[in-house]
Design an enzyme around this catalytic site. Sequence first.
Site, PDB file in Angstrom:
ATOM      1  N   SER A 109      36.867  36.880  40.579  1.00  0.00           N
ATOM      2  CA  SER A 109      37.198  35.491  40.597  1.00  0.00           C
ATOM      3  C   SER A 109      37.709  34.862  39.261  1.00  0.00           C
ATOM      4  O   SER A 109      38.385  33.690  39.443  1.00  0.00           O
ATOM      5  CB  SER A 109      35.731  35.023  40.907  1.00  0.00           C
ATOM      6  OG  SER A 109      35.146  35.119  39.591  1.00  0.00           O
ATOM      7  N   CYS A 110      37.982  35.527  38.268  1.00  0.00           N
ATOM      8  CA  CYS A 110      38.398  35.006  37.067  1.00  0.00           C
ATOM      9  C   CYS A 110      39.717  35.109  36.845  1.00  0.00           C
ATOM     10  O   CYS A 110      40.432  34.457  36.185  1.00  0.00           O
ATOM     11  CB  CYS A 110      37.778  35.635  35.668  1.00  0.00           C
ATOM     12  SG  CYS A 110      38.412  37.288  35.716  1.00  0.00           S
ATOM     13  N   TYR A 137      45.093  40.280  31.958  1.00  0.00           N
ATOM     14  CA  TYR A 137      44.252  40.938  32.808  1.00  0.00           C
ATOM     15  C   TYR A 137      44.427  40.454  34.289  1.00  0.00           C
ATOM     16  O   TYR A 137      44.592  41.155  35.291  1.00  0.00           O
ATOM     17  CB  TYR A 137      42.737  40.530  32.799  1.00  0.00           C
ATOM     18  CG  TYR A 137      41.701  41.224  33.202  1.00  0.00           C
ATOM     19  CD1 TYR A 137      41.430  42.487  33.452  1.00  0.00           C
ATOM     20  CD2 TYR A 137      41.096  40.348  34.245  1.00  0.00           C
ATOM     21  CE1 TYR A 137      40.421  42.991  34.378  1.00  0.00           C
ATOM     22  CE2 TYR A 137      40.068  40.620  35.170  1.00  0.00           C
ATOM     23  CZ  TYR A 137      39.671  42.207  35.065  1.00  0.00           C
ATOM     24  OH  TYR A 137      38.783  42.626  35.998  1.00  0.00           O
ATOM     25  N   LYS A 141      45.858  42.188  37.836  1.00  0.00           N
ATOM     26  CA  LYS A 141      44.698  42.221  39.146  1.00  0.00           C
ATOM     27  C   LYS A 141      45.520  41.630  40.038  1.00  0.00           C
ATOM     28  O   LYS A 141      45.399  42.004  41.374  1.00  0.00           O
ATOM     29  CB  LYS A 141      43.648  41.507  38.518  1.00  0.00           C
ATOM     30  CG  LYS A 141      42.536  42.268  37.882  1.00  0.00           C
ATOM     31  CD  LYS A 141      41.920  43.285  38.858  1.00  0.00           C
ATOM     32  CE  LYS A 141      41.041  44.232  38.123  1.00  0.00           C
ATOM     33  NZ  LYS A 141      40.413  45.164  39.001  1.00  0.00           N
ATOM     34  N   ASP A 270      32.325  24.552  26.288  1.00  0.00           N
ATOM     35  CA  ASP A 270      31.510  24.636  27.630  1.00  0.00           C
ATOM     36  C   ASP A 270      31.984  25.538  28.412  1.00  0.00           C
ATOM     37  O   ASP A 270      31.679  26.100  29.421  1.00  0.00           O
ATOM     38  CB  ASP A 270      31.203  23.127  28.113  1.00  0.00           C
ATOM     39  CG  ASP A 270      29.904  22.715  28.016  1.00  0.00           C
ATOM     40  OD1 ASP A 270      28.954  23.628  27.245  1.00  0.00           O
ATOM     41  OD2 ASP A 270      29.389  21.548  28.361  1.00  0.00           O
TER      42      ASP A 270
END
Length: 312
Positions: A109-110, A137, A141, A270
Amino acid sequence: MNTDAKIYVAGHLGMVGSAIMRRLKKGGYENIVYKSFSELDLRRQEEVEKFFMEERPEYVFLAAAKVGGIHANNTYPAEFIYDNLMVEANIINSAYKYGVKKLLFLGSSCIYPKLADQPIKEEYLMDGKLEETNEAYAVAKIAGIELCKFYRRQYGCDFISVMPTNLYGINDNFDLETSHVMPALIRKFHEAKVKGEKQVVMWGTGKPRREFLYVDDLADALLHLMLSYSGEKHVNIGSGEDIEIRGLAEIIKGVIGYSGKIENDTSKPDGTPRKLLDVTLLQETGWKHKIGLEEGIKKVYDWYLENKANEN
Ligand SMILES: NC(=O)c1ccc[n+]([C@@H]2O[C@H](COP(=O)([O-])OP(=O)(O)OC[C@H]3O[C@@H](n4cnc5c(N)ncnc54)[C@H](OP(=O)(O)O)[C@@H]3O)[C@@H](O)[C@H]2O)c1
């Protein structure tokens, strides 16, 4: 996929690969082939082709990858893009060449755009700018997902891709330098309890919302999709539920039995306010997660106590 079908699990010692092995064995699948990194470096084309020629697997779960947190991704981007491109290109092309009946590739999901609308639908992939810290990355992917799509289109290969949410489970990484939020919090609360510390400091406000899936639930979904799904579109895999990091910390604190306070270090960033997958497509195939957050955290903490707590 019959129970005597020959199945290759690439990355069988990793967190996801080892969960796939457990799920296959539980389902009565006995004819599983695997090789560790030291026996077969999947970046080497000739060796991968030789392995496929000799073993002739019928089904492949592609769970081998170079994986890491923000720090590792940022520091070694060349390795993240090269290793992942090579591993997936070698396996996917060999699977085509040696007649694999079906292959399942794992995205993450990243790799969705940094500012994707929430909850994230499958079609949002490549619809916006990537998160800079894991761009290498993500590009690799995304190439893996595209490889599956185009080998299906051109050669008719039944290769599918999935997009799992944040995972947690046994065999996770508890190194505070490189770990994800869940194992990091488990370790922090455990150590604070053992040392009698009065407070645990959490990064940020604790307000961002994240989704988590226990890795054995993921393995169950992967087997389900291997048996029942065939299509060009990748499938999101998640629980469809998210929680504030502060709420997650409270659950972990309760499971561990830590009685001190949680302090927030608001000087730390955050990150994205919310990350949740839209799992409509997955649920339409008839699958839903079974392991709740508290139950999953208890399993991981038991495993941590038995396998990791004394290492640190
Ligand atoms: N963990 C998550 O939260 C998460 C979330 C979404 C998707 N995923 C996806 O799930 C997949 C597996 O992740 P994971 O968390 O299980 O990672 P992991 O625990 O690091 O497992 C990856 C495995 O691949 C092996 N490997 C890496 N490069 C290799 C190479 N060149 N040749 C042979 N083996 C190699 C590793 O071997 P060594 O251990 O010997 O290096 C390791 O056993 C990845 O595609 C990842 O994107 C993970």
